[in-house]
Structure formats: C-alpha cells, structure tokens
Design a protein around this motif. Structure first.
Motif, PDB file in Angstrom:
ATOM      1  N   ILE A 332       0.828  -1.296   0.020  1.00  0.00           N
ATOM      2  CA  ILE A 332      -0.092  -0.103  -0.169  1.00  0.00           C
ATOM      3  C   ILE A 332       0.741   1.398  -0.124  1.00  0.00           C
ATOM      4  N   LYS A 333       2.186   1.163   0.679  1.00  0.00           N
ATOM      5  CA  LYS A 333       2.679   2.240   0.622  1.00  0.00           C
ATOM      6  C   LYS A 333       3.467   2.690  -0.814  1.00  0.00           C
ATOM      7  N   GLU A 334       3.764   1.533  -1.487  1.00  0.00           N
ATOM      8  CA  GLU A 334       4.203   1.736  -2.712  1.00  0.00           C
ATOM      9  C   GLU A 334       3.016   2.292  -3.623  1.00  0.00           C
ATOM     10  N   VAL A 335       1.918   1.824  -3.496  1.00  0.00           N
ATOM     11  CA  VAL A 335       0.942   2.216  -4.259  1.00  0.00           C
ATOM     12  C   VAL A 335       0.512   3.913  -3.888  1.00  0.00           C
ATOM     13  N   PHE A 336       0.570   4.364  -2.853  1.00  0.00           N
ATOM     14  CA  PHE A 336       0.417   5.528  -2.564  1.00  0.00           C
ATOM     15  C   PHE A 336       1.574   6.484  -3.141  1.00  0.00           C
ATOM     16  N   ASN A 337       2.681   5.976  -2.975  1.00  0.00           N
ATOM     17  CA  ASN A 337       4.081   6.605  -3.744  1.00  0.00           C
ATOM     18  C   ASN A 337       3.732   6.686  -5.223  1.00  0.00           C
ATOM     19  N   ILE A 338       3.236   5.724  -5.793  1.00  0.00           N
ATOM     20  CA  ILE A 338       3.028   5.712  -7.304  1.00  0.00           C
ATOM     21  C   ILE A 338       1.933   6.691  -7.799  1.00  0.00           C
ATOM     22  N   VAL A 339       0.791   6.745  -7.003  1.00  0.00           N
ATOM     23  CA  VAL A 339      -0.434   7.399  -7.443  1.00  0.00           C
ATOM     24  C   VAL A 339      -0.191   9.082  -6.983  1.00  0.00           C
ATOM     25  N   LYS A 340       0.895   9.381  -6.306  1.00  0.00           N
ATOM     26  CA  LYS A 340       0.883  10.766  -5.487  1.00  0.00           C
ATOM     27  C   LYS A 340       0.743  11.827  -6.544  1.00  0.00           C
ATOM     28  N   ASN A 341       1.388  11.643  -7.645  1.00  0.00           N
ATOM     29  CA  ASN A 341       1.609  12.548  -8.779  1.00  0.00           C
ATOM     30  C   ASN A 341       0.135  12.803  -9.805  1.00  0.00           C
ATOM     31  N   TYR A 342      -0.836  11.912  -9.290  1.00  0.00           N
ATOM     32  CA  TYR A 342      -2.185  11.743 -10.203  1.00  0.00           C
ATOM     33  C   TYR A 342      -3.319  12.421  -9.185  1.00  0.00           C
ATOM     34  N   ASN A 343      -4.028  13.146  -9.709  1.00  0.00           N
ATOM     35  CA  ASN A 343      -5.405  13.519  -9.158  1.00  0.00           C
ATOM     36  C   ASN A 343      -6.193  12.119  -8.991  1.00  0.00           C
ATOM     37  N   HIS A 344      -6.532  11.638  -7.596  1.00  0.00           N
ATOM     38  CA  HIS A 344      -6.725  10.188  -7.506  1.00  0.00           C
ATOM     39  C   HIS A 344      -7.640  10.197  -6.338  1.00  0.00           C
ATOM     40  N   GLU A 345      -8.492   9.063  -6.264  1.00  0.00           N
ATOM     41  CA  GLU A 345      -9.228   8.708  -5.061  1.00  0.00           C
ATOM     42  C   GLU A 345      -9.269   7.265  -4.939  1.00  0.00           C
ATOM     43  N   ILE A 346      -8.716   6.752  -3.731  1.00  0.00           N
ATOM     44  CA  ILE A 346      -8.486   5.650  -3.382  1.00  0.00           C
ATOM     45  C   ILE A 346      -9.560   4.937  -2.640  1.00  0.00           C
ATOM     46  N   THR A 347     -10.210   3.805  -2.998  1.00  0.00           N
ATOM     47  CA  THR A 347     -11.279   2.971  -2.140  1.00  0.00           C
ATOM     48  C   THR A 347     -10.579   1.728  -1.852  1.00  0.00           C
ATOM     49  N   ILE A 348     -10.641   1.255  -0.641  1.00  0.00           N
ATOM     50  CA  ILE A 348     -10.199  -0.220  -0.083  1.00  0.00           C
ATOM     51  C   ILE A 348     -11.268  -1.076  -0.087  1.00  0.00           C
ATOM     52  N   ILE A 349     -11.273  -2.296  -0.667  1.00  0.00           N
ATOM     53  CA  ILE A 349     -12.231  -3.206  -0.400  1.00  0.00           C
ATOM     54  C   ILE A 349     -11.574  -4.404   0.349  1.00  0.00           C
ATOM     55  N   GLU A 350     -12.153  -4.849   1.402  1.00  0.00           N
ATOM     56  CA  GLU A 350     -11.761  -6.121   2.208  1.00  0.00           C
ATOM     57  C   GLU A 350     -12.552  -7.197   1.845  1.00  0.00           C
TER      58      GLU A 350
END
Length: 468
Positions: A332-350
C-alpha cells in the motif's frame, strides 16, 4: 522470360483476387461474413511459402528458415501487411495476406518473414503493450518497424524505414536506438502536425474482412489476438524457438539481440507495472486559454486542454488469502508513492467470498486493521462493485485461489492482479488483466523509465559495430 516461381506467384495472385470477388458478391447478397478459402488454394499458397522457406534455409541467415519451420501458418485477408505474427496456444503463428504478399519478389518475401521474426526476438509483442501506455499505436508501430528494418535488405517499397520517417516527419533520428526512443520522437512529431484528427479519411464503408494495401497503423493489430500469457512464459517459449533455430553461424546483430533477450529480466515488477498503468487512466479534458492547442499551436483562437479527471482506484484485499499484514502494508505504501502525482481517489475493499468492508483512504494512516474473517474466496463480487461504481483502475491483492471464471466481466477499467509471495498462480482461466507476483522492490520515481529501458537490454546502441 518469367521464371517458374514468378508464374506460380502470378497464378496465385489471380486466384486470390477471385476469392475476394466471390466473397464480396456473396457477402453483398446474404451478409455472409466469412471468406471461404478453398483447400487447393491453401495447399498451393503454402507450397509457395515452403519454397521461400527453403530459400531462407539455404541462405547464410538460415536461422530465419529454421524459425519459420517451427511456426504455424494461416491465411488472413484482413491484415494490412504482407505478413503478421502472434502467439496462439504454445506456438507463434505467422499470417499471410496473399493480396499483399504475392506482389513481392522472393527476396522481399524473405525480408517480410525476417521482419516478423525480428519482432519476436526483440520481444516487441510484450514491449509494445507497455509502450502504448505513453504513445499512440502509429508511433509505436513505426518505431518497432524502424528498429527491425534497419537490419534488412530487399524491403518492400512501402516499408517503414529510418530514412522514410526522417523524411516524412522532418526528423534527424540516428540508427541503432531503442524502439522506445523512436516511439517518443515519432509521437512528438505526429503531435506537431497541423492536421486535425477529424480530417482523416473516412473508411467506415470499407469491408473489414479485406485489406489490400499496407497500413502502418494497423500492421500489428493481430497481436491483440494473442493468447493471454505472462511475460515469463512467453520469454521461455521464445528462447526455445530460438535455440531450435540456431543450426549454424548467425549474424552479429542477431546474436546480440538473442543475448540481450536471454540476459534480460523475465518481467516488469508489479509496482513498476502499476506506475506504467496509471498513465492509461482515462482523463476528461477541460479547455484552457493558458496553453496553446497542441496540434495547431499557431491558432491562438483554439484553446489547449488540461486533464481534469480524478482517477478512481480500487484496492481489493483478499482477507482469506495468505498475504501478510506486513506484505500488504508495504504494498500500500508503494501504491500511494506511485499515485501521488495523479489526481486520484482510493477505495479499499476487504473481501473473501463476499465484500466485507469498503472505505476510502487518503494516506497510509487511513488504512484500517484487517478484519479477522477467513472464509473462501470469490473474485466476482469485487468486479460487480467496480462495474457499478465507474472505477478507472482495480488492483487486486490475493493468493490467487478463487473461481476459475468471473461471473461479472470488467467494463471500462484496467485490472492488475498482484499475487501474494506465497501464492502460486491465479485460478481464473481468463483474468481480464495483467497478473504479477508480489515482491519487495523499491521504487525511485526519477529512475523508473531509464532503468526500465536498460533492464530490457534491447537498446541498439551496442549494435552499430556489428551491423551487417
């Protein structure tokens, strides 16, 4: 005086035109959509291909003849080049469009077959998918063709060569560069053209089953019909084809290509692939007066465009699987690092056999402790959610064990499967996305593309001395 080969080619060309004439007449009558290719035509045509193959095997570059000997062969009138390739089942397949192929001399026929095999050896079938994240189909196709045609003689008159690209796009590209380099430069040149996209010729009435002319934008469309296979497996198949084709000396440039293939890493790690994938997220456009129109920069009355879309990203976590909290938190840390330069919205599904919890996150701090539920696994509920919520990208972390078929097919978004380090493979027969293994590879934003291109080892910079 015509040679026996030329007479054979002329006769086959006339028969091929007759097949098309019959198809167009019958199709006009009853809407029949399948071209009937007589058995005797196939046998006669492939007998001619055998003669070309024999000529290749007798040549000093007999590698190509032995490679072609291992390939399956099919006739397709709907490809816009003399030949084309893809991977089906456990074999590479070479396709021939008789209407275009039979206009060539035997040496040009040899070259167009060599052309396809060089695409395979260069792993272009895989690399093109990654490159199309950033560049258009035409630029990518021409870039790949520039690379392989550099090593070929007796090319058809319409072949895409370095000289042709430099002349037609006012460029000064040098030989022996990587195709990614050419794609970037060609795409820039295409973008600067002052031709409006809407002014393109309308060929909507053209019969989609028949192609009679070479079209560089469509030459590799058939690659999309390849079997769904991961990069590592395709590389292994390719190496086997290559090993079985080396019966003698091979040219220096080909030897270098093969060495680069065998020494390259098998596949792009999941996190680097995700960064590439982010570039494919569709964006709405808004007009701006602060930027000139890209295609017509001298037209001050035309406004430029900026991306205004917020990318909706869903991260699905299979809580029934073997992925550990540590693995997931690091991912997840890597995901946030990747998307930080994009206008994004993240939803977690368990999820396990059903969706257990859905929540939005803005940073790693928002990640909640995983629910302590260990049921079975079904992937379909997550795809049903994504289909109903206008998602742009779905990243699914799982051990891979679930259904063998999705009951809800993904619509309008990209999917990346990330298999736990302790998982084996994805149970789905059709994943509708890319499958990667979870591993801990550090990302450095400013080195992604440079290191990735070097990873491939395909840059032609080291080929110039050995060019023949």
């Amino acid at each position: 005086m015509e040679t026996h080969f030329e007479t054979l080619v002329k006769g086959l060309y006339e028969k091929a035109n007759k097949i098309i004439t019959i198809f167009l007449r019958e199709n006009h009558k009853d809407g029949n959509s399948k071209i009937n290719i007589p058995k005797d035509f196939k046998e006669e045509f492939f007998s001619l291909v055998d003669k070309v193959n024999l000529s290749l095997m007798e040549d000093k570059d007999n590698f190509y003849g032995y490679f072609l000997f291992q390939m399956s062969r099919e006739i397709r009138f709907d490809i816009s080049s003399p030949t084309a390739v893809n991977f089906k089942g456990s074999k590479y397949v070479v396709y021939f469009n008789p209407i275009i192929f039979l206009t060539l001399t035997i040496k040009q026929m040899e070259s167009t077959i060599k052309h396809e095999i060089l695409h395979i050896v260069s792993m272009h079938l895989i690399r093109a998918k990654e490159c199309k994240v950033e560049y258009g189909t035409l630029a990518v196709n021409m870039a790949m063709d520039v690379v392989v045609n550099t090593y070929l003689d007796h090319l058809p008159p319409y072949a895409t060569t370095l000289e042709w690209v430099n002349l037609n796009y006012s460029l000064k590209l040098l030989p022996f560069e990587s195709f990614e380099y050419y794609a970037e430069k060609i795409q820039t040149a295409i973008d600067l053209l002052e031709e409006d996209e809407d002014a393109a010729e309308d060929d909507s009435n053209k019969d989609e089953k028949i192609e009679t002319d070479y079209n560089p934008e469509k030459t590799h469309d058939i690659w999309e019909d390849s079997s769904d296979i991961d990069e590592k497996t395709l590389k292994e198949f390719t190496e086997k084809f290559i090993d079985d084709s080396q019966k003698g000396n091979i040219p220096n440039y080909l030897e270098s290509m093969i060495s680069s293939l065998k020494n390259s890493k098998a596949e792009l790690p999941w996190n680097l692939y995700l960064k590439r994938l982010m570039g494919t997220v569709e964006s709405n456009q808004k007009k701006t007066i602060t930027r000139r129109n890209r295609r017509q920069p001298d037209r001050f009355d035309l406004r430029g465009q900026l991306r205004s879309h917020k990318a909706k990203i869903v991260i699905a976590l299979d809580i029934s699987g073997s992925i550990s909290d540590e693995e997931f938190n690091q991912a997840i840390k890597e995901v946030f690092n990747i998307v930080k330069n994009y206008n994004h919205e993240i939803t977690i599904i368990e999820c396990d056999s059903e969706i257990r919890r859905v929540y939005k996150v803005k940073s790693v701090k928002d990640i909640k402790d995983r629910m302590n539920i260990r049921g079975g696994t079904k992937f379909t509920p997550v795809f049903e959610y994504a289909n109903n919520n206008k998602v742009n990208l779905l990243v699914y972390f799982t051990d891979g064990k679930g259904e063998d078929k999705l009951l809800s097919i993904p619509r309008g978004y990209k999917t990346l499967w990330v298999i736990s380090g302790r998982g084996d493979k994805l149970s789905l027969k059709e994943p509708y996305g890319t499958v990667k293994k979870l591993n801990t590879i550090e990302i450095k934003d400013n080195t992604l593309y440079t290191s990735d291109l070097m990873r491939d080892g395909y840059s032609m910079n080291n080929q110039e001395v050995s060019h023949v």
